[in-house]
Design an enzyme around this catalytic site. Structure first.
Site, PDB file in Angstrom:
ATOM      1  CG  HIS A  13      15.000 -38.777  -4.742  1.00  0.00           C
ATOM      2  ND1 HIS A  13      16.221 -38.144  -4.687  1.00  0.00           N
ATOM      3  CD2 HIS A  13      14.681 -39.082  -3.457  1.00  0.00           C
ATOM      4  CE1 HIS A  13      16.626 -38.067  -3.433  1.00  0.00           C
ATOM      5  NE2 HIS A  13      15.713 -38.636  -2.668  1.00  0.00           N
TER       6      HIS A  13
ATOM      7  CD  GLU B   9      14.704 -42.152  -7.737  1.00  0.00           C
ATOM      8  OE1 GLU B   9      14.531 -41.192  -8.517  1.00  0.00           O
ATOM      9  OE2 GLU B   9      15.681 -42.272  -6.997  1.00  0.00           O
TER      10      GLU B   9
END
Length: 428
Positions: free
Chosen positions: A317, A390
Protein backbone atom coordinates in the site's frame (compact mmCIF):
# COMPACT_ATOMS: atom_id res chain seq x y z
CA UNK A 1 12.25 -3.98 -18.38
CA UNK A 2 10.11 -1.59 -16.35
CA UNK A 3 12.24 1.57 -16.45
CA UNK A 4 10.71 5.04 -16.12
CA UNK A 5 9.37 6.69 -19.25
CA UNK A 6 8.92 10.13 -17.74
CA UNK A 7 9.71 12.96 -20.15
CA UNK A 8 8.75 16.17 -18.36
CA UNK A 9 10.95 18.44 -16.30
CA UNK A 10 11.64 17.84 -12.64
CA UNK A 11 10.22 21.29 -11.91
CA UNK A 12 6.67 20.07 -12.48
CA UNK A 13 7.20 17.18 -10.11
CA UNK A 14 8.64 19.43 -7.45
CA UNK A 15 5.52 21.56 -7.55
CA UNK A 16 3.42 18.73 -6.18
CA UNK A 17 5.49 18.52 -3.02
CA UNK A 18 4.52 22.06 -2.12
CA UNK A 19 1.13 20.56 -1.29
CA UNK A 20 2.44 18.41 1.51
CA UNK A 21 1.30 19.51 4.95
CA UNK A 22 4.04 21.00 7.07
CA UNK A 23 4.77 18.03 9.32
CA UNK A 24 7.62 17.24 11.60
CA UNK A 25 10.23 14.86 10.26
CA UNK A 26 9.60 11.27 11.19
CA UNK A 27 7.90 8.04 10.24
CA UNK A 28 4.60 6.42 10.96
CA UNK A 29 1.17 6.75 9.55
CA UNK A 30 -2.07 5.07 9.01
CA UNK A 31 -2.32 1.45 7.96
CA UNK A 32 -3.78 1.25 4.51
CA UNK A 33 -4.30 4.92 4.35
CA UNK A 34 -8.05 5.58 4.58
CA UNK A 35 -8.29 8.49 2.34
CA UNK A 36 -9.53 11.13 0.09
CA UNK A 37 -12.75 11.51 -1.82
CA UNK A 38 -12.74 11.98 -5.59
CA UNK A 39 -12.36 15.58 -6.69
CA UNK A 40 -15.93 15.74 -7.97
CA UNK A 41 -17.21 15.08 -4.44
CA UNK A 42 -14.57 16.93 -2.48
CA UNK A 43 -16.29 20.30 -1.83
CA UNK A 44 -15.59 21.34 1.73
CA UNK A 45 -13.47 18.32 2.59
CA UNK A 46 -10.14 19.41 4.02
CA UNK A 47 -6.93 18.04 5.46
CA UNK A 48 -6.05 18.94 9.05
CA UNK A 49 -3.29 18.15 11.50
CA UNK A 50 -4.34 16.91 14.94
CA UNK A 51 -1.70 16.91 17.71
CA UNK A 52 -1.34 14.60 20.71
CA UNK A 53 -3.01 11.47 19.29
CA UNK A 54 -2.53 7.81 20.13
CA UNK A 55 -3.95 4.62 18.63
CA UNK A 56 -7.22 4.88 20.56
CA UNK A 57 -7.84 8.52 19.74
CA UNK A 58 -7.03 7.85 16.08
CA UNK A 59 -9.58 5.05 16.11
CA UNK A 60 -12.08 7.55 17.52
CA UNK A 61 -11.24 9.96 14.70
CA UNK A 62 -11.89 7.28 12.09
CA UNK A 63 -15.15 6.25 13.72
CA UNK A 64 -16.41 9.82 13.27
CA UNK A 65 -16.20 9.26 9.51
CA UNK A 66 -13.01 11.30 9.13
CA UNK A 67 -9.87 9.55 7.88
CA UNK A 68 -6.39 9.45 9.37
CA UNK A 69 -4.00 9.79 6.43
CA UNK A 70 -0.66 9.72 8.21
CA UNK A 71 0.99 10.17 11.61
CA UNK A 72 4.27 11.89 12.44
CA UNK A 73 5.20 11.41 16.07
CA UNK A 74 1.85 11.88 17.80
CA UNK A 75 0.50 14.34 15.21
CA UNK A 76 -2.09 12.87 12.86
CA UNK A 77 -2.89 14.21 9.41
CA UNK A 78 -6.66 13.84 9.00
CA UNK A 79 -9.14 14.34 6.20
CA UNK A 80 -12.62 15.47 7.23
CA UNK A 81 -15.76 17.14 5.97
CA UNK A 82 -16.83 20.37 7.72
CA UNK A 83 -19.41 18.39 9.73
CA UNK A 84 -16.85 15.80 10.80
CA UNK A 85 -14.36 18.50 11.73
CA UNK A 86 -17.00 20.22 13.86
CA UNK A 87 -17.82 16.92 15.57
CA UNK A 88 -14.17 16.24 16.34
CA UNK A 89 -13.65 19.70 17.77
CA UNK A 90 -16.74 19.22 19.94
CA UNK A 91 -15.13 15.99 21.20
CA UNK A 92 -12.04 17.90 22.27
CA UNK A 93 -9.71 17.43 19.32
CA UNK A 94 -7.62 20.37 18.13
CA UNK A 95 -7.79 20.57 14.30
CA UNK A 96 -5.47 22.85 12.36
CA UNK A 97 -6.44 23.29 8.71
CA UNK A 98 -3.73 22.48 6.15
CA UNK A 99 -5.32 22.11 2.71
CA UNK A 100 -8.66 21.85 0.94
CA UNK A 101 -8.89 18.47 -0.82
CA UNK A 102 -10.58 19.79 -3.97
CA UNK A 103 -8.00 22.54 -4.37
CA UNK A 104 -5.14 20.18 -3.51
CA UNK A 105 -6.13 17.78 -6.28
CA UNK A 106 -6.63 20.66 -8.68
CA UNK A 107 -3.22 22.07 -7.82
CA UNK A 108 -1.61 18.65 -8.10
CA UNK A 109 -3.10 18.10 -11.54
CA UNK A 110 -2.02 21.58 -12.67
CA UNK A 111 1.50 20.62 -11.62
CA UNK A 112 1.35 17.51 -13.82
CA UNK A 113 0.43 18.10 -17.46
CA UNK A 114 -2.98 16.59 -18.25
CA UNK A 115 -3.17 13.50 -20.42
CA UNK A 116 -4.27 13.79 -24.05
CA UNK A 117 -5.99 10.40 -24.29
CA UNK A 118 -8.24 8.32 -22.03
CA UNK A 119 -6.96 5.56 -19.70
CA UNK A 120 -3.58 7.29 -19.39
CA UNK A 121 -1.50 8.73 -16.59
CA UNK A 122 -0.61 12.40 -16.97
CA UNK A 123 2.32 12.80 -19.42
CA UNK A 124 4.52 13.88 -16.52
CA UNK A 125 3.99 10.49 -14.89
CA UNK A 126 4.32 8.04 -17.78
CA UNK A 127 6.66 5.88 -15.69
CA UNK A 128 3.55 4.45 -14.06
CA UNK A 129 1.74 1.55 -15.72
CA UNK A 130 -1.92 1.51 -16.71
CA UNK A 131 -3.95 -1.71 -16.63
CA UNK A 132 -3.21 -2.44 -20.29
CA UNK A 133 0.48 -1.72 -19.78
CA UNK A 134 0.60 -4.06 -16.79
CA UNK A 135 -0.78 -6.85 -18.94
CA UNK A 136 1.73 -6.04 -21.67
CA UNK A 137 4.56 -6.16 -19.12
CA UNK A 138 3.44 -9.56 -17.85
CA UNK A 139 3.08 -10.88 -21.39
CA UNK A 140 6.60 -9.67 -22.14
CA UNK A 141 7.96 -11.38 -19.03
CA UNK A 142 6.42 -14.65 -20.21
CA UNK A 143 7.74 -14.13 -23.76
CA UNK A 144 11.25 -13.49 -22.44
CA UNK A 145 11.24 -16.09 -19.65
CA UNK A 146 8.63 -18.72 -20.51
CA UNK A 147 10.58 -21.41 -18.70
CA UNK A 148 10.13 -19.67 -15.34
CA UNK A 149 7.12 -17.33 -15.79
CA UNK A 150 3.45 -18.08 -16.48
CA UNK A 151 0.53 -15.64 -16.60
CA UNK A 152 -3.05 -16.41 -15.62
CA UNK A 153 -6.03 -14.68 -14.00
CA UNK A 154 -7.43 -15.02 -10.50
CA UNK A 155 -10.86 -13.94 -11.79
CA UNK A 156 -12.68 -10.83 -12.90
CA UNK A 157 -13.34 -7.44 -11.36
CA UNK A 158 -16.78 -5.84 -10.95
CA UNK A 159 -16.51 -4.27 -14.41
CA UNK A 160 -15.29 -7.50 -15.98
CA UNK A 161 -11.54 -6.96 -16.18
CA UNK A 162 -9.30 -9.95 -15.62
CA UNK A 163 -7.15 -9.66 -12.50
CA UNK A 164 -3.79 -10.95 -13.74
CA UNK A 165 -1.35 -13.02 -11.70
CA UNK A 166 2.16 -14.08 -12.66
CA UNK A 167 3.75 -17.26 -11.33
CA UNK A 168 7.54 -17.42 -11.16
CA UNK A 169 9.20 -20.77 -10.48
CA UNK A 170 12.09 -22.86 -11.74
CA UNK A 171 9.61 -25.45 -12.95
CA UNK A 172 6.74 -23.12 -13.70
CA UNK A 173 4.52 -25.61 -15.52
CA UNK A 174 4.43 -27.94 -12.52
CA UNK A 175 2.79 -27.54 -9.12
CA UNK A 176 5.84 -28.50 -7.11
CA UNK A 177 5.87 -29.11 -3.37
CA UNK A 178 7.78 -25.89 -2.67
CA UNK A 179 6.97 -23.04 -0.29
CA UNK A 180 4.84 -20.41 -2.03
CA UNK A 181 4.90 -16.66 -1.49
CA UNK A 182 2.25 -14.16 -2.62
CA UNK A 183 2.79 -10.47 -3.36
CA UNK A 184 -0.35 -8.36 -3.98
CA UNK A 185 -0.57 -4.71 -4.96
CA UNK A 186 -3.04 -1.90 -5.67
CA UNK A 187 -6.03 -2.99 -3.57
CA UNK A 188 -6.60 0.74 -3.17
CA UNK A 189 -7.01 2.41 -6.55
CA UNK A 190 -4.88 5.54 -6.18
CA UNK A 191 -1.88 3.69 -4.72
CA UNK A 192 -0.17 3.33 -8.10
CA UNK A 193 3.36 3.11 -6.70
CA UNK A 194 2.42 -0.33 -5.37
CA UNK A 195 1.78 -1.67 -8.87
CA UNK A 196 5.32 -0.62 -9.74
CA UNK A 197 6.50 -2.52 -6.65
CA UNK A 198 4.96 -5.74 -7.93
CA UNK A 199 6.42 -5.14 -11.38
CA UNK A 200 9.83 -4.63 -9.75
CA UNK A 201 9.53 -8.05 -8.11
CA UNK A 202 8.63 -9.63 -11.45
CA UNK A 203 11.45 -7.84 -13.26
CA UNK A 204 14.03 -8.80 -10.65
CA UNK A 205 13.20 -12.49 -10.39
CA UNK A 206 12.80 -13.08 -14.13
CA UNK A 207 15.50 -10.90 -15.69
CA UNK A 208 17.94 -11.77 -12.91
CA UNK A 209 17.44 -15.55 -13.04
CA UNK A 210 20.13 -16.30 -15.62
CA UNK A 211 22.83 -14.06 -14.14
CA UNK A 212 22.32 -13.85 -10.36
CA UNK A 213 22.95 -17.13 -8.47
CA UNK A 214 21.06 -15.90 -5.38
CA UNK A 215 17.96 -15.14 -7.44
CA UNK A 216 18.22 -18.47 -9.26
CA UNK A 217 18.38 -20.30 -5.93
CA UNK A 218 15.21 -18.56 -4.73
CA UNK A 219 13.28 -19.15 -7.95
CA UNK A 220 14.32 -22.80 -8.03
CA UNK A 221 13.18 -23.39 -4.43
CA UNK A 222 9.99 -21.30 -4.23
CA UNK A 223 6.80 -20.66 -6.15
CA UNK A 224 6.27 -16.89 -6.33
CA UNK A 225 2.86 -15.43 -7.16
CA UNK A 226 2.50 -11.73 -8.03
CA UNK A 227 -0.81 -9.82 -8.42
CA UNK A 228 0.21 -6.33 -9.59
CA UNK A 229 -3.26 -4.78 -9.82
CA UNK A 230 -5.85 -6.26 -7.45
CA UNK A 231 -8.34 -3.43 -8.11
CA UNK A 232 -8.10 -2.78 -11.86
CA UNK A 233 -11.42 -0.93 -12.16
CA UNK A 234 -10.61 1.60 -9.47
CA UNK A 235 -7.04 2.07 -10.66
CA UNK A 236 -8.23 2.68 -14.23
CA UNK A 237 -10.93 5.11 -13.10
CA UNK A 238 -8.44 7.11 -11.02
CA UNK A 239 -6.38 8.04 -14.10
CA UNK A 240 -8.61 7.55 -17.13
CA UNK A 241 -9.33 11.27 -17.49
CA UNK A 242 -5.62 12.03 -17.69
CA UNK A 243 -5.85 13.66 -14.24
CA UNK A 244 -5.78 12.19 -10.74
CA UNK A 245 -9.14 11.77 -9.04
CA UNK A 246 -8.07 10.63 -5.56
CA UNK A 247 -10.19 7.47 -5.91
CA UNK A 248 -9.62 4.71 -3.33
CA UNK A 249 -12.33 2.02 -3.59
CA UNK A 250 -13.50 -0.38 -6.28
CA UNK A 251 -16.19 0.68 -8.78
CA UNK A 252 -19.08 -1.36 -7.42
CA UNK A 253 -22.00 1.05 -6.97
CA UNK A 254 -20.53 3.86 -4.81
CA UNK A 255 -17.45 1.73 -4.21
CA UNK A 256 -16.31 -0.75 -1.57
CA UNK A 257 -13.03 -0.60 0.31
CA UNK A 258 -11.79 -4.06 -0.66
CA UNK A 259 -9.41 -4.07 2.30
CA UNK A 260 -12.33 -3.90 4.73
CA UNK A 261 -14.30 -6.59 2.86
CA UNK A 262 -12.42 -9.73 3.91
CA UNK A 263 -14.29 -12.39 5.84
CA UNK A 264 -12.37 -12.31 9.10
CA UNK A 265 -13.78 -10.18 11.94
CA UNK A 266 -15.68 -8.29 9.21
CA UNK A 267 -17.31 -5.19 10.65
CA UNK A 268 -16.66 -6.41 14.17
CA UNK A 269 -14.88 -3.64 15.93
CA UNK A 270 -15.42 -0.15 14.56
CA UNK A 271 -12.54 -0.49 12.13
CA UNK A 272 -14.61 0.06 8.99
CA UNK A 273 -17.79 1.86 7.96
CA UNK A 274 -21.30 0.70 7.10
CA UNK A 275 -21.92 3.95 5.20
CA UNK A 276 -21.58 3.41 1.41
CA UNK A 277 -20.30 6.98 1.04
CA UNK A 278 -17.37 6.33 3.38
CA UNK A 279 -13.87 5.67 2.07
CA UNK A 280 -13.70 2.66 4.42
CA UNK A 281 -17.09 1.21 3.45
CA UNK A 282 -16.85 -2.49 4.19
CA UNK A 283 -19.48 -3.61 1.66
CA UNK A 284 -22.89 -5.16 2.13
CA UNK A 285 -21.43 -8.50 3.28
CA UNK A 286 -18.05 -10.21 3.61
CA UNK A 287 -16.56 -10.70 0.14
CA UNK A 288 -19.36 -8.73 -1.51
CA UNK A 289 -16.64 -7.14 -3.66
CA UNK A 290 -15.54 -9.46 -6.48
CA UNK A 291 -11.95 -8.24 -6.22
CA UNK A 292 -11.52 -9.37 -2.60
CA UNK A 293 -13.52 -12.57 -3.11
CA UNK A 294 -11.51 -13.57 -6.20
CA UNK A 295 -8.18 -13.04 -4.47
CA UNK A 296 -9.43 -15.00 -1.47
CA UNK A 297 -10.62 -17.83 -3.74
CA UNK A 298 -7.18 -17.97 -5.32
CA UNK A 299 -5.55 -18.28 -1.89
CA UNK A 300 -8.09 -20.94 -0.92
CA UNK A 301 -7.19 -22.85 -4.09
CA UNK A 302 -3.60 -23.15 -2.91
CA UNK A 303 -4.68 -25.58 -0.19
CA UNK A 304 -3.33 -28.89 -1.50
CA UNK A 305 -3.99 -32.17 0.35
CA UNK A 306 -5.24 -30.16 3.29
CA UNK A 307 -2.17 -27.91 3.59
CA UNK A 308 -1.90 -24.26 2.53
CA UNK A 309 1.02 -23.92 0.14
CA UNK A 310 1.31 -20.13 0.45
CA UNK A 311 3.47 -19.56 3.50
CA UNK A 312 4.08 -15.79 3.37
CA UNK A 313 2.50 -12.68 1.86
CA UNK A 314 2.98 -8.93 1.51
CA UNK A 315 0.12 -6.63 0.52
CA UNK A 316 1.67 -3.35 -0.69
CA UNK A 317 0.00 0.00 0.00
CA UNK A 318 0.90 3.68 0.07
CA UNK A 319 1.72 5.64 2.04
CA UNK A 320 3.47 5.99 5.42
CA UNK A 321 6.63 3.85 5.31
CA UNK A 322 5.41 1.13 7.67
CA UNK A 323 5.71 -2.62 8.06
CA UNK A 324 2.45 -3.86 9.63
CA UNK A 325 1.30 -7.24 10.87
CA UNK A 326 -1.92 -8.73 12.35
CA UNK A 327 -4.10 -8.29 14.13
CA UNK A 328 -5.76 -5.06 13.08
CA UNK A 329 -9.12 -5.70 14.72
CA UNK A 330 -7.82 -5.73 18.32
CA UNK A 331 -5.27 -3.83 20.36
CA UNK A 332 -4.15 -7.10 21.98
CA UNK A 333 -0.92 -8.64 20.75
CA UNK A 334 -2.40 -12.09 21.14
CA UNK A 335 -5.98 -13.14 20.52
CA UNK A 336 -7.83 -16.20 19.24
CA UNK A 337 -5.59 -17.80 16.61
CA UNK A 338 -2.44 -15.88 17.61
CA UNK A 339 -0.15 -17.26 20.30
CA UNK A 340 2.65 -15.26 21.88
CA UNK A 341 5.20 -17.33 19.97
CA UNK A 342 3.42 -16.58 16.68
CA UNK A 343 3.18 -12.89 17.49
CA UNK A 344 6.88 -12.82 18.35
CA UNK A 345 7.67 -14.29 14.93
CA UNK A 346 5.66 -11.57 13.21
CA UNK A 347 7.47 -8.92 15.24
CA UNK A 348 10.89 -10.48 14.58
CA UNK A 349 10.43 -10.79 10.82
CA UNK A 350 8.68 -7.43 10.52
CA UNK A 351 11.45 -5.68 12.43
CA UNK A 352 14.14 -7.41 10.36
CA UNK A 353 12.48 -6.29 7.13
CA UNK A 354 12.05 -2.75 8.43
CA UNK A 355 15.75 -2.50 9.22
CA UNK A 356 16.49 -2.93 5.50
CA UNK A 357 14.12 -0.27 4.16
CA UNK A 358 13.93 2.23 7.01
CA UNK A 359 10.20 1.74 7.58
CA UNK A 360 8.60 1.66 11.03
CA UNK A 361 7.54 -1.85 12.17
CA UNK A 362 4.42 -2.30 14.29
CA UNK A 363 1.19 -4.17 14.75
CA UNK A 364 -1.54 -2.76 12.52
CA UNK A 365 -3.77 -1.71 15.42
CA UNK A 366 -0.96 0.40 16.91
CA UNK A 367 -2.11 3.00 14.37
CA UNK A 368 -5.83 2.39 14.78
CA UNK A 369 -8.36 -0.45 14.62
CA UNK A 370 -9.17 -1.99 11.23
CA UNK A 371 -11.49 -4.95 10.64
CA UNK A 372 -12.12 -7.12 7.61
CA UNK A 373 -8.54 -6.68 6.35
CA UNK A 374 -6.49 -8.95 4.12
CA UNK A 375 -3.73 -9.56 6.69
CA UNK A 376 -6.13 -10.63 9.43
CA UNK A 377 -7.86 -13.02 7.01
CA UNK A 378 -4.64 -14.48 5.64
CA UNK A 379 -3.41 -15.29 9.13
CA UNK A 380 -6.76 -15.99 10.80
CA UNK A 381 -7.92 -18.48 8.16
CA UNK A 382 -4.73 -19.86 6.64
CA UNK A 383 -1.86 -19.09 9.05
CA UNK A 384 -0.05 -17.25 6.26
CA UNK A 385 2.68 -14.92 7.53
CA UNK A 386 1.01 -11.83 6.09
CA UNK A 387 2.30 -8.25 6.23
CA UNK A 388 1.25 -4.89 4.85
CA UNK A 389 3.94 -2.54 3.58
CA UNK A 390 2.96 1.13 3.47
CA UNK A 391 5.40 2.61 0.97
CA UNK A 392 6.79 6.11 0.32
CA UNK A 393 6.27 8.88 1.43
CA UNK A 394 6.35 8.83 5.22
CA UNK A 395 3.73 11.55 5.62
CA UNK A 396 1.58 13.94 3.63
CA UNK A 397 -1.87 14.86 2.43
CA UNK A 398 -3.80 13.76 -0.67
CA UNK A 399 -0.68 14.31 -2.78
CA UNK A 400 1.10 11.62 -0.80
CA UNK A 401 -0.67 9.09 -3.01
CA UNK A 402 0.84 10.58 -6.16
CA UNK A 403 4.63 10.79 -5.91
CA UNK A 404 6.36 11.69 -9.19
CA UNK A 405 7.52 8.79 -11.30
CA UNK A 406 11.18 9.71 -10.74
CA UNK A 407 10.95 7.97 -7.37
CA UNK A 408 9.70 4.63 -8.74
CA UNK A 409 13.07 2.94 -9.15
CA UNK A 410 14.47 4.19 -5.85
CA UNK A 411 11.40 3.37 -3.77
CA UNK A 412 10.79 -0.08 -5.26
CA UNK A 413 14.44 -1.14 -5.07
CA UNK A 414 14.32 0.01 -1.45
CA UNK A 415 12.28 -3.12 -0.67
CA UNK A 416 14.49 -5.68 -2.42
CA UNK A 417 16.15 -6.91 0.77
CA UNK A 418 12.85 -7.07 2.64
CA UNK A 419 11.33 -9.18 -0.14
CA UNK A 420 14.32 -11.51 0.11
CA UNK A 421 13.80 -11.88 3.86
CA UNK A 422 10.18 -12.88 3.40
CA UNK A 423 11.10 -15.40 0.68
CA UNK A 424 13.65 -16.89 3.06
CA UNK A 425 11.19 -16.99 5.94
CA UNK A 426 8.63 -18.83 3.82
CA UNK A 427 10.86 -21.89 4.01
CA UNK A 428 11.38 -21.71 7.77
Amino acid sequence: MFSSRRTAAVVAAAACFLLLPAAQAGVSAAPDDPAAVPAADADGTAVYTVPDTDSRSRTEINRSGADVLSVTGNTATVQATPEQAEQLRASGFLLQAQQDVFNALEELNLGREAGSSPTAFPPDDQGYHTYDEVNQALDQAVADHGDIAAKSSIGQSFEGRDIPVLKISGNVAQDDAEPEVLFSCNQHAREHLTTEMCLRIIDRFTDGYATDPAIKEVVDSREIWVVPMANPDGSTYDVESGQYRGWRKNRQDTGTDTNRNWDYQWGCCGGSSGNPASETYRGSAPFSSPEASQLAAFVDSRVVDGAQQIKAHIDFHTFSELVLWPYGYTYSDTAEGMTQEEYDRFARVGTEMARTNGYTPQQSSDLYITDGSVNDWMWGKHKILSFTFEMYPSSGGIDGFYPPDEVIQRETERNDAAVDILLREAGA
